[in-house]
Design an enzyme around this catalytic site. Structure first.
Site, PDB file in Angstrom:
ATOM      1  N   SER A 139       0.819  -1.288   0.052  1.00 52.88           N
ATOM      2  CA  SER A 139       0.138   0.022  -0.089  1.00 52.88           C
ATOM      3  C   SER A 139       0.977   1.084   0.093  1.00 52.88           C
ATOM      4  O   SER A 139       2.019   1.276   0.410  1.00 52.88           O
ATOM      5  CB  SER A 139      -0.959   0.050   1.340  1.00 52.88           C
ATOM      6  OG  SER A 139      -1.451   1.279   1.458  1.00 52.88           O
ATOM      7  N   TYR A 152      -2.816  -1.715  10.135  1.00 53.43           N
ATOM      8  CA  TYR A 152      -2.629  -1.966   8.834  1.00 53.43           C
ATOM      9  C   TYR A 152      -1.303  -1.301   8.167  1.00 53.43           C
ATOM     10  O   TYR A 152      -0.833  -1.912   7.172  1.00 53.43           O
ATOM     11  CB  TYR A 152      -4.104  -1.151   8.122  1.00 53.43           C
ATOM     12  CG  TYR A 152      -4.007  -1.323   6.850  1.00 53.43           C
ATOM     13  CD1 TYR A 152      -4.663  -2.522   5.992  1.00 53.43           C
ATOM     14  CD2 TYR A 152      -3.553  -0.273   5.816  1.00 53.43           C
ATOM     15  CE1 TYR A 152      -4.565  -2.505   4.641  1.00 53.43           C
ATOM     16  CE2 TYR A 152      -3.447  -0.438   4.451  1.00 53.43           C
ATOM     17  CZ  TYR A 152      -4.337  -1.350   3.774  1.00 53.43           C
ATOM     18  OH  TYR A 152      -4.094  -1.470   2.379  1.00 53.43           O
TER      19      TYR A 152
END
Length: 259
Positions: A139, A152
Site C-alpha cells: 500500500s 494496517y
C-alpha cells in the site's frame, strides 16, 4: 512477468482489487483461480467470467493454508503465479486506556502472516515452473503511515520489506517477486462509502494502469501507479518535509474518518 499464458491464484478474489485483477488477467487468456472464504461470493464472480475457477480459503487458518497449497498442487500443477491480495483495514483507537487488540491481531494474521504462510507453502511448486511470480500487495501507506489505521500501515510496511528480502533470496531461482502498492482506491475495503469516495482512485483506472505497467515493464519490481507516487516517495523529501506531509495527511483523513 508475461501477462498471458499463466495459471494464476488470487486471494481475496471475490471483490475489490482482487476481483478486478482476476478479471483483467482472465481477459488476457490466463487460467485464473480466485480464492476467498465465501464460496457463494466466489461463484458469482466465476459465473460472470466463464472459465474462471474458485477455491475456498480462510487465510487466517494456518493448517488450512497448508492443505490448500496441497490441493492447488494437485488440481493446478501448472500454477506459476500467486497474488497475495487478501487483506483487511480498520480504524483503531489507541488513545483509550483499554486498547482492543482483536483488530490488530486479525490484521496481522490476514495482511502479513497469511501471505508469508501461503507463499512458503506454494514455493516448492512455483520453483518447479520454468518461470513464476509471487505478487505481494502492499500500500502507499507502507511509506506514509495513516495513523488512524496503525496496524494496517505496519503490516503493509512489513510486506514491502518482506518483498525486498524474498526477491533477493530468490534471485537465482525461477521465481520473481513483484510488489503492487495501491493508493487509496474505490473499493469497499473500509466500507461501502469508500467505493464511491471522490478522493479515491477509480478501481477501473487503477487496474488499467497496473496492467499497462505489467505489459510494458515485464521486469518491474514495484508496480506503482502515478497516483501513489506522493506516498511512495514521501521520505525522499527529507525528514522535515516528510513530517509536514505526515501531519497534513493524517489531519485530512482523520477528519474524514471522524477520529
Amino acid at each position: 512477468m508475461q501477462v498471458t499464458g499463466n495459471t494464476i491464484l488470487i486471494t481475496g478474489g471475490g471483490s475489490g482489487i482482487g476481483r478486478a485483477l482476476a478479471e483483467a488477467f482472465h481477459r488476457r487468456g490466463n487460467e485464473v483461480i480466485i480464492a476467498g472464504r465465501r464460496e457463494d461470493v466466489l461463484r458469482k464472480v466465476a459465473d460472470a467470467n466463464p472459465g474462471m475457477k474458485t477455491a475456498v480459503l480462510d487465510v487466517q487458518d494456518p493448517q488450512g493454508i497448508e492443505r490448500f497449497a496441497a490441493r492447488m498442487a494437485e488440481a493446478f500443477p501448472k500454477l506459476n503465479v500467486v497474488v497475495n491480495n487478501a487483506g483487511m483495514m480498520q480504524v483503531e483507537n489507541w488513545r483509550t486506556d483499554q486498547v482492543d487488540l482483536s483488530t490488530a491481531e486479525a490484521t496481522i494474521t490476514t495482511n502479513l502472516l497469511a501471505p508469508i504462510r501461503l507463499t512458503a507453502a506454494l514455493l516448492p511448486q512455483l520453483k518447479r515452473q520454468a518461470k513464476s511470480t509471487v505478487f505481494t500487495v502492499s500500500s502507499g501507506l507502507a511509506f506514509l503511515t495513516l495513523a488512524h489505521t496503525p496496524t494496517y500501515s505496519a503490516t503493509k510496511a512489513a510486506i514491502h520489506a518482506f518483498s525486498d528480502a524474498l526477491r533477493y533470496q530468490l534471485r537465482d531461482t525461477t521465481v520473481d517477486v513483484v510488489e503492487i502498492a495501491p493508493p487509496y482506491v474505490q473499493t469497499e475495503l473500509m466500507g461501502e462509502q469508500q467505493a464511491s469516495d471522490p478522493q479515491a482512485m477509480p478501481l477501473a483506472a487503477f487496474i488499467d494502469e497496473v496492467m499497462s505497467i505489467l505489459e510494458t515493464q515485464p521486469n518491474a519490481r514495484e508496480v506503482l501507479v502515478k497516483r501513489v507516487y506522493p506516498l511512495r516517495f514521501a521520505a525522499e523529501q527529507g525528514y522535515e518535509k516528510y513530517m509536514e506531509q505526515f501531519h497534513a495527511f493524517n489531519d485530512h483523513f482523520g477528519a474524514g474518518l471522524g477520529v
